[in-house]
Write an enzyme that holds these catalytic residues in place. Structure first.
Site, PDB file in Angstrom:
ATOM      1  N   GLU A   1      28.166 -54.700  65.595  1.00 42.03           N
ATOM      2  CA  GLU A   1      28.693 -53.345  66.145  1.00 42.03           C
ATOM      3  C   GLU A   1      29.582 -52.596  65.346  1.00 42.03           C
ATOM      4  OE1 GLU A   1      29.837 -53.889  70.101  1.00 42.03           O
ATOM      5  OE2 GLU A   1      29.890 -51.666  70.787  1.00 42.03           O
TER       6      GLU A   1
ATOM      7  N   CYS B   1      21.005 -56.745  78.729  1.00 46.58           N
ATOM      8  CA  CYS B   1      22.595 -56.470  78.613  1.00 46.58           C
ATOM      9  C   CYS B   1      22.464 -54.963  78.755  1.00 46.58           C
ATOM     10  CB  CYS B   1      23.100 -57.063  77.519  1.00 46.58           C
ATOM     11  SG  CYS B   1      22.821 -58.802  77.628  1.00 46.58           S
TER      12      CYS B   1
ATOM     13  N   HIS C   1      30.814 -60.873  80.733  1.00 42.42           N
ATOM     14  CA  HIS C   1      29.438 -60.195  80.334  1.00 42.42           C
ATOM     15  C   HIS C   1      28.714 -60.108  81.708  1.00 42.42           C
ATOM     16  CE1 HIS C   1      25.898 -58.391  78.660  1.00 42.42           C
ATOM     17  NE2 HIS C   1      26.314 -58.948  77.578  1.00 42.42           N
TER      18      HIS C   1
ATOM     19  N   LYS D   1      34.830 -56.670  78.292  1.00 46.57           N
ATOM     20  CA  LYS D   1      34.445 -58.020  78.649  1.00 46.57           C
ATOM     21  C   LYS D   1      35.159 -59.131  78.602  1.00 46.57           C
ATOM     22  CE  LYS D   1      29.365 -57.078  77.596  1.00 46.57           C
ATOM     23  NZ  LYS D   1      29.567 -55.527  76.954  1.00 46.57           N
TER      24      LYS D   1
END
Lengths: 402, 88
Positions: free
Chosen positions: A305, A162, A331, A326
């Site tokens: 995060e 990712c 994603h 997203k």
């Protein structure tokens, strides 16, 4: 060290087949996630995705090209054509040798693999089309860009799940900054929305069946998307000398590895990547007005995060804005950082912060200004773009308004 | 399927060369027709699919293969032989 600027952008993603349409969707907070339209969908538990609809390769490529281009390569070429056209660059003469292409992808030509495994395993065929290998290889898109635009310098493909696009763009940034090259095509692409590609993700049980709701207390997973974004990165002096329009300046980049778990994110790894990007760009935390979050909509990512942002930015974490687009495009895995960079450029150039849509309930573990549901006017000078991959590989870019 | 082997092979080659089958001459080479090495392997794949045969061709050394690709006529003759062998 050379300054590095962005002079072209192009994309195709679930929101639109170009940059203008994508930014309009960001401003409107429009959702591009829809019911999947793929073969054997009835055998999937996941029925939604950020799929690119109304895609007609015949409108862009001839028959010989289509048999050679996997869907991820087709997306990449379309995005690159838009970016190069905007930049006005012609990669001829010496510039051809001083330019290259670095792209991110996780699955490469996964659709080609899927179709041909189906042919030999399910249908029992003993013969496959001769172009299976050149279509499925992860560097196919990068190679076709090098051919289409005559980019003869350093060119390769980066695979860090990712974070692939951010790692790719970071390499392109480093090459121009160091003087190794003068212009680079960079970004990423993904086309994993096929039966096998979705079935594999289903297995992990991190997928939402209804929506991607980053930072919302009732979030229940990620939604896969597909598409590409490609940028022209260019030596600032080179861009200025030819009077090019500058979209933004890339001022910092950092990469870290969690060295802890193959899927679970680490606050420390993410925080070190953000702090590293600030240090690389010679920024104070207070300089940052907006962070484009990795924000996958999973329980683990979003709280980790937010904790990392709080660690790095201290009190300023409550003043900056952080959103996850997203929620709108899904994603895009290896292509996601590239599409999300468009939201960063929009923030810097237009003073519009793309929202986190689908936000329904505050989560005390994500207690930051996530720009819920509605885009916001705000002047920001510096932005970060986060990407934190499975495997604990993190890559953060810092951009500045020019 | 009333088309002859020759007509079907020529149709496959013509599609690869993006020309009309009537423009394909029996004494032409694939190079004359603008078909490169990738186009050749794709043509062979299409021929194998069309006739359900296996063509003995190795792209590493086309000249060493027993399959003669020196002209459209030689390809048609080779395919006719393979189809006949399969029917026998």
């Amino acid at each position: 060290m050379k300054r590095v600027v962005i002079t072209g952008a192009g994309t195709i993603n679930p929101l639109a087949h170009d940059v203008a349409g994508t930014l309009a969707a960001f401003r409107e907070g429009r959702c591009g996630i829809s019911d999947l339209d793929i073969r054997d969908k009835d055998r999937l538990a996941i029925q939604i995705g950020g799929q690119v609809h109304d895609w007609n390769p015949e409108s862009h490529f001839n028959r010989q090209q289509i048999v050679l281009y996997d869907r991820f390569t087709q997306f990449t070429l379309l995005a690159a054509r838009e970016a190069v056209a905007q930049s006005g660059l012609n990669f001829a003469g010496d510039l051809s040798y001083e330019s290259g292409v670095i792209l991110g992808t996780a699955g490469g030509g996964l659709t080609t693999s899927d179709e041909n495994y189906r042919a030999v395993y399910e249908e029992g065929k003993n013969r496959v089309h001769p172009f299976v290998v050149p279509k499925l290889m992860n560097n196919a898109a990068a190679s076709h860009l090098s051919m289409e635009f005559q980019l003869k310098g350093p060119s390769f493909t980066v695979a860090t799940a990712c974070a692939s696009s951010n790692h790719a763009m970071g390499q392109a940034f480093h090459m121009i900054r160091s003087g190794l090259t003068r212009a680079m095509l960079t970004g990423g692409s993904e086309a994993m929305l096929c039966f096998g590609g979705i079935k594999a993700w289903e297995g992990l049980r991190v997928m939402s069946k209804d929506a991607c709701r980053p930072f919302s207390a009732n979030r229940n997973g990620m939604v896969q998307g597909e598409g590409a974004a490609v940028f022209v990165f260019e030596d600032y002096d080179h861009a200025r000398a030819r009077g090019a329009e500058i979209l933004a300046e890339v001022i910092g980049f950092a990469m870290t590895a969690d060295a802890s778990d193959i899927v679970l994110p680490s606050k420390h790894g993410a925080a070190r990547a953000m702090a590293g990007a600030l240090r690389d760009a010679r920024l104070n935390p207070e300089d940052v007005g907006y962070i484009n979050a990795h924000g996958t909509g999973t329980a683990a990512n979003d709280k980790t995060e937010c904790a990392a942002v709080a660690d790095v930015f201290g009190h300023h974490a409550d003043r900056l804005m952080i959103s996850s687009t997203k929620s709108m495009h899904g994603h895009l895995i290896g292509g996601t950082g590239a599409v999300e960079l468009l939201a960063c450029i929009m923030a810097l150039r237009e003073g519009v912060i793309a929202p986190t849509i689908g936000y329904e309930e505050p989560d005390p573990e994500c207690a930051l200004d996530v720009v819920p549901n509605v885009a916001r006017q705000a002047k920001v000078d510096v932005v970060l773009s986060n990407a934190f991959a499975f495997g604990g590989l993190n890559a953060v870019l810092a951009l500045r308004r020019v | 399927m009333t088309q002859s082997v020759q007509e079907r092979v020529i149709a496959i080659i013509a599609e690869q060369a993006v020309i009309d089958p009537s423009e394909v001459g029996m004494d032409q080479t694939l190079e004359d027709l603008g078909i490169d090495s990738l186009g050749l392997v794709e043509s062979i794949f299409a021929i194998e699919e069309a006739f359900d045969i296996s063509v003995p061709f190795n792209a590493n050394d086309p000249k060493e293969s027993s399959f003669d690709i020196s002209s459209v006529a030689s390809i048609v003759a080779a395919i006719e032989g393979l189809v006949a062998a399969q029917a026998a």
